[in-house]
Motif scaffolding. Structure first.
Motif, short mmCIF file in Angstrom:
data_model
loop_
_atom_site.label_atom_id
_atom_site.label_comp_id
_atom_site.label_asym_id
_atom_site.label_seq_id
_atom_site.Cartn_x
_atom_site.Cartn_y
_atom_site.Cartn_z
N UNK A 65 0.82 -1.21 0.00
CA UNK A 65 0.00 0.00 0.00
C UNK A 65 0.85 1.27 0.00
N UNK A 68 2.08 1.92 -3.43
CA UNK A 68 1.00 2.38 -4.29
C UNK A 68 0.67 3.84 -4.00
N UNK A 69 0.72 4.20 -2.68
CA UNK A 69 0.43 5.58 -2.33
C UNK A 69 1.47 6.52 -2.94
N UNK A 72 0.78 6.87 -6.58
CA UNK A 72 -0.38 7.72 -6.82
C UNK A 72 -0.02 9.18 -6.72
N UNK A 73 0.76 9.51 -5.67
CA UNK A 73 1.14 10.90 -5.47
C UNK A 73 2.03 11.39 -6.61
N UNK A 76 -0.16 11.96 -9.66
CA UNK A 76 -1.03 13.13 -9.51
C UNK A 76 -0.21 14.41 -9.68
N UNK A 77 0.97 14.43 -9.07
CA UNK A 77 1.83 15.60 -9.21
C UNK A 77 2.22 15.80 -10.67
N UNK A 188 -3.86 9.47 -15.68
CA UNK A 188 -4.07 9.71 -14.26
C UNK A 188 -5.49 9.33 -13.85
N UNK A 192 -6.81 6.51 -11.05
CA UNK A 192 -7.79 6.66 -9.96
C UNK A 192 -8.60 5.37 -9.85
N UNK A 195 -6.16 2.51 -8.43
CA UNK A 195 -5.86 2.45 -6.99
C UNK A 195 -7.12 2.21 -6.17
N UNK A 196 -8.27 2.65 -6.70
CA UNK A 196 -9.49 2.41 -5.93
C UNK A 196 -9.93 0.95 -6.02
N UNK A 200 -7.09 -0.48 -3.27
CA UNK A 200 -7.78 -0.20 -2.01
C UNK A 200 -8.90 -1.20 -1.75
N UNK A 201 -9.79 -1.39 -2.75
CA UNK A 201 -10.88 -2.34 -2.54
C UNK A 201 -10.33 -3.75 -2.35
#
Lengths: 205, 101, 702
Positions: A65, A68-69, A72-73, A76-77, A188, A192, A195-196, A200-201
């Motif tokens: 995780x 992955x975080x 993701x960041x 997004x950046x 991007x 979303x 990662x969801x 995450x799920x």
């Protein structure tokens, strides 16, 4: 405003006129690509169950995780930095500034790919490659597909940096950058979903 | 087209980034801490993702409800409609088959 | 490295024993001999074509005028040629299968594997390399002319689409010479087509030919849709477009959104076969039902993708040859849209019997039945268009008549099959085979043949021979009826599809009738070839260079035949639906203007052919595990593509005086010619200029 994504504006003349058809065409392509990703998501959902996992490792065993975080960041950046590059183009702040922000975006894209590759290597190391189970096949079909798109985007950025240098900011270079921008923001958007739904799920199951 | 416009547009990107950031950190934090029961969690995750996708469309892809953008919005909505038919249909059918196996 | 290793490295798993010709020499049984002969025919055909082009000294012209052309009209013609060549193979295979089943009571003359290969190639070819290229070809040629555009939005991408479609066709043809094609039918369901049950090259041929051609089709769809959205002539609002363009828009939407499921399905199957994934395998959590679902997510919209342009063609043909404005234009547009959207909601009716609950089945069953409603609207609109029209029974109208009668039967059996309980009875029988041939041949093939006869004089400047056309059309109609209507009966009697032989003597007479029908269809194809040959021979007598042989109603008839590269000397100002008919009625047509301007057109490029060649090598390399060649081909494609983006000088300008000279020369010929009335339109005097007939509104009020 005549097409999705940032518009160059009337003061760009020819480039602005050409952009309408070119960017619209590319947007339609992205919508087609969206269906490909959407189906990969659907397949993933149908296989993320004990039958699909076939006794192999599940999401909790293989996903990292934190990594992955970070990915993701980074992604997004990179969307933001690409946006700044597009704004620099729209407001004609000079080739150097556009190239600078494109370069930052490229670095972030490569960073994302680096973290992703490390995760993939770890998964293979723990015996969670695509041949282990249907569930893992679905994972390896979906997430690396996004990674391939990001790689293509990185190559595209490099090509555009070269073209900006050789040709200058001529109309075709500008409209290509507009399309590249759409592509980058689109990736991007897909992330979303990834990662969801995937991470995450999956982990919370 | 002047410096003021540039700042306003840059601010838009930054707002979009801020919103997306929040909508990302929230779900990650909830999952990392745990505690929610699964249905609530899934609804929360889905809602955050949907809002974040809207944020991306609005602030990064500049799709909004203004009249000139109607065609683009229609294309997106049509694509999403087909995507929903295909993806939800697939999950429905395959789920039904899995239940009966 | 030993020589053995070197050979494997160089040629992968391709060796002498994978050649059907070699197998025919080794074990000369009938099945092997037929396969060997087919391989010889392909090789001989290729040599003959090469010799013929050399004899014509046409290599340079072929390269510069055709293969590297970005002109949508040339690309359209090349699509049609490709489709007709492939159709010849598809029809011959169909006759072989009919012959085998007619002799099926005594076991037939083909091995079951060979029979399976035949129905697999037949299905794959007829859908992907006959119907699709024919549709793409007619759209390419006609749609930009009808909306008053100079070319597609993306001419080079158009060329690449053609290249990728041709790649798929070449791969299927290669499978006759190198190795064998899949035996897994056109739908290629795993696990049968998976590595565990089918390790040979057959399924790989299927995967790569379909996947590569499918990407080409997706690109075509994007091109068509964007062209319709962005390239319409001034005044050509969406609701002034000819109906054909509306059907093209809906078809391209289907191409854009329905090809991705096929791409996903084929590439997942490839991942299973090449990379040891487990999407569809029997073991380790694979689920082959996912494949079935994905395939039909593509497969059902696909049939509407094919039939919608045929509907469009029929709308144009019916209106023109009835001398009337299309009845119920708006309802036809909305019916087309409704069909396009509904086509995405019914895919499950292809696998009612897979095991999902009755609730799921009935939802999709009802949705399937709903499609009959907009289709019915269309049929009534066409009939109302003909009502009290000035109908001329030319070749296109004969095809359309055949369509009306036979397609409605096919549609009705479709409604029957949309009922899951009935599907449970007849699924996997010849009833189903009869049904889908009954919609595809009278629907798609008749529609497209009508279109080809209708627009041929536009593309080549001379009409097709009427007599041979009628022979061919009637042979098609009766051939189809004899070949497929009996299959409904045999299907209801329980004969399974795809079986090389059978035990029930009751099937025999009907199978013989079907064989007779297949022979008629083969003669229809022969008559078509004779017709083209006779027409080319008599092209001076059949010439209609002035551009309007049928008293046409839409913009494509407002240009000379064949139209110049730039289509319109001056972009038309559209003021009405059926603008050319309106222009002729109020004297706007054939007007000279002072405003000729320079026209910028795309230059020729070799990119499409480079990508076609590299993609073909890529396909062959993947089929035969020649990894160095696969990597080299991918690299070539990427480098060619990127290199192209560095070329800035991609257009050329045609000066205004050249355009005005050409255009005025044509206008002078139009003024000098004597217009003809409709009763003489199939005579030699038809130069392509029509007598002005009163618009139907005036006629009606008299």
């Amino acid at each position: 405003m005549r097409h999705p994504g940032i518009n160059l504006g009337e003061h760009h003349g020819e480039a602005h006129d050409q952009a309408e058809t070119l960017v619209f065409g590319f947007w339609v392509f992205l919508m087609s690509d969206l269906i490909i990703f959407g189906l990969m998501f659907a397949i993933y959902v149908t296989m993320a169950n004990p039958v699909g996992m076939a006794g192999g490792p599940g999401p909790k065993d293989v996903f990292d995780l934190t990594s992955v975080f970070i990915q993701t960041m980074i992604l997004l950046t990179s969307s933001l930095t690409f946006g700044i590059a597009s704004l620099a183009m729209r407001h004609e702040q000079g080739r150097g500034r556009i190239a600078l922000w494109l370069g930052v975006t490229l670095a972030l894209g490569l960073g994302f790919l680096g973290f992703e590759a490390r995760d993939f290597a770890n998964m293979i190391g723990m015996g969670a490659g695509p041949s282990r189970s249907g569930f893992l096949s679905a994972f390896w079909g979906l997430v690396p597909l996004h990674g391939l798109h990001v790689s293509a985007g990185c190559i595209w950025i490099v090509v555009m940096l070269i073209q900006m240098r050789t040709f200058g900011m001529i109309p075709i270079v500008k409209t290509r950058l507009l399309r590249l921008g759409l592509f980058w923001h689109f990736l991007d958007l897909i992330w979303v979903g990834i990662f969801t739904i995937v991470f995450l799920a999956g982990i919370s199951a | 087209m002047n410096d003021l416009d540039y700042r306003r547009e840059l601010r838009d990107y930054l707002i979009g980034f801020g919103l997306a950031f929040t909508l990302t950190v929230g779900p990650f934090a909830i999952v990392a801490w745990g505690g929610l029961d699964r249905p609530t969690l899934l609804i929360f995750l889905g809602a955050c993702a949907l809002v974040q996708i809207t944020v991306h469309f609005r602030f990064f892809l500049h799709i909004d409800l203004s009249r000139q953008k109607r065609e683009d919005l229609q294309l997106i909505l049509f694509s999403v409609l087909l995507l929903i038919i295909m993806a939800i249909g697939t999950i429905w059918i395959m789920g039904n088959l899995a239940m009966r196996m | 490295m030993t020589s053995d290793h070197t050979t494997t490295w160089l040629f992968g798993r391709l060796d002498l024993s994978s050649l059907p010709i070699w197998q025919a020499i080794q074990s000369p049984a009938i099945s092997e001999l037929i396969a060997g002969a087919a391989a010889m025919i392909v090789i001989a055909g290729a040599i003959a074509v090469i010799a013929f082009i050399t004899w014509l000294r046409a290599w340079r012209s072929l390269w510069t005028d055709w293969l590297t052309s970005t002109d949508h009209k040339r690309i359209g013609i090349m699509y049609c040629v490709l489709a007709l060549v492939m159709m010849t193979r598809g029809v011959i295979e169909a006759v072989l299968m009919r012959a085998q089943q007619a002799d099926g009571l005594s076991g037939g003359f083909l091995t079951p594997e060979h029979f399976a290969e035949l129905f697999s190639t037949h299905g794959t070819i007829m859908i992907f390399f006959v119907a699709m290229p024919l549709v793409a070809g007619v759209i390419n040629y006609i749609m930009p002319l009808q909306i008053g555009a100079r070319d597609m939005s993306f001419p080079v991408m158009n060329q690449i689409s053609l290249g990728l479609t041709a790649t798929g066709a070449v791969l299927v043809m290669s499978s006759l010479v190198f190795g064998k094609f899949s035996t897994g039918s056109w739908a290629a369901y795993p696990p049968y087509t998976g590595l565990a049950f089918n390790p040979g090259p057959g399924p790989d041929y299927w995967i790569w030919s379909v996947a590569i051609a499918g990407i080409g089709t997706t690109l075509s769809g994007i091109n068509f849709a964007v062209t319709i959205y962005k390239e319409r002539a001034p005044g050509m609002t969406l609701f002034r477009m000819p109906l054909f363009c509306w059907t093209v828009l809906c078809t391209s939407i289907i191409m854009i959104f329905a090809m991705p499921p096929l791409t996903v399905a084929t590439l997942m199957l490839a991942a299973d076969r090449y990379l040891d994934f487990h999407f569809f395998t029997n073991d380790l959590g694979g689920n082959m039902m996912n494949y079935v679902n994905l395939f039909w997510l593509f497969g059902h919209p696909e049939v509407y993708l094919l039939v919608l342009p045929a509907y469009g063609i029929i709308s144009e043909v019916v209106a023109t040859f009835s001398g009337k404005r299309l009845y119920g234009y708006t309802s036809l547009v909305y019916a087309t849209m409704a069909i396009a959207v509904l086509s995405f909601c019914v895919w499950l009716h292809h696998f009612f019997t897979m095991g999902q609950s009755a609730n799921v089945n009935i939802a999709f069953g009802i949705a399937s039945m709903c499609i009959a409603v907009p289709t019915g609207v269309k049929v009534y609109d066409w009939m109302a268009t003909m009502y009290r029209g000035r109908i001329r029974m030319t070749v296109p109208m004969i095809y359309v008549t055949g369509f009306f009668i036979l397609f409605v039967i096919g549609g009705l059996t479709g409604v029957i099959l949309a009922n899951p309980t009935i599907t449970y009875q007849v699924h996997n029988t010849l009833f189903l085979v009869a049904h889908f041939h009954n919609v595809i041949i009278p629907g798609v093939v008749f529609g497209l043949l009508a279109g080809i006869h209708y627009w041929f004089p536009k593309a080549f400047g001379f009409r097709l021979h009427e007599g041979w056309g009628r022979v061919s059309a009637l042979l098609w109609i009766f051939g189809f009826s004899f070949a497929f209507l009996p299959l409904y009966v045999v299907g209801l009697m329980g004969m399974p599809r795809r079986s090389a032989n059978f035990n029930d003597p009751a099937f025999e007479p009907l199978m013989l009738a079907a064989l007779f029908g297949a022979a008629l269809v083969l003669s229809a194809l022969a008559a078509l070839v004779i017709q083209i040959w006779v027409s080319v021979r008599d092209r001076d007598k059949l010439a209609a260079p002035l551009g309007d042989p049928w008293n046409g109603r839409t913009l494509e008839w407002a240009t000379p035949s064949p139209p110049p590269h730039y289509n319109f000397a001056v972009l038309p100002q559209v003021k009405d639906r059926d603008d050319f008919a309106a222009a002729k009625a109020n004297g706007r047509a054939f007007a000279d203007t002072a405003n000729y301007g320079d026209i910028t057109m795309p230059k020729n490029t070799a990119l499409g052919m480079i990508i076609c060649a590299a993609a073909t090598l890529l396909g062959m390399a993947l089929v035969w595990y020649i990894w160095w060649l696969a990597m080299l081909s991918v690299l070539t494609i990427v480098v060619a593509f990127v290199a192209r983006t560095f070329m800035l000088d991609t257009t050329y300008t045609i000066p205004a005086d050249e355009i005005s000279r050409e255009h005025r020369a044509w206008l002078a010929r139009v003024r000098a010619a004597s217009p003809i009335t409709r009763d003489r339109e199939t005579d030699d005097v038809n130069q392509g200029l029509a007598v002005l007939e009163l618009p139907e509104t005036l006629k009606a009020s008299r």
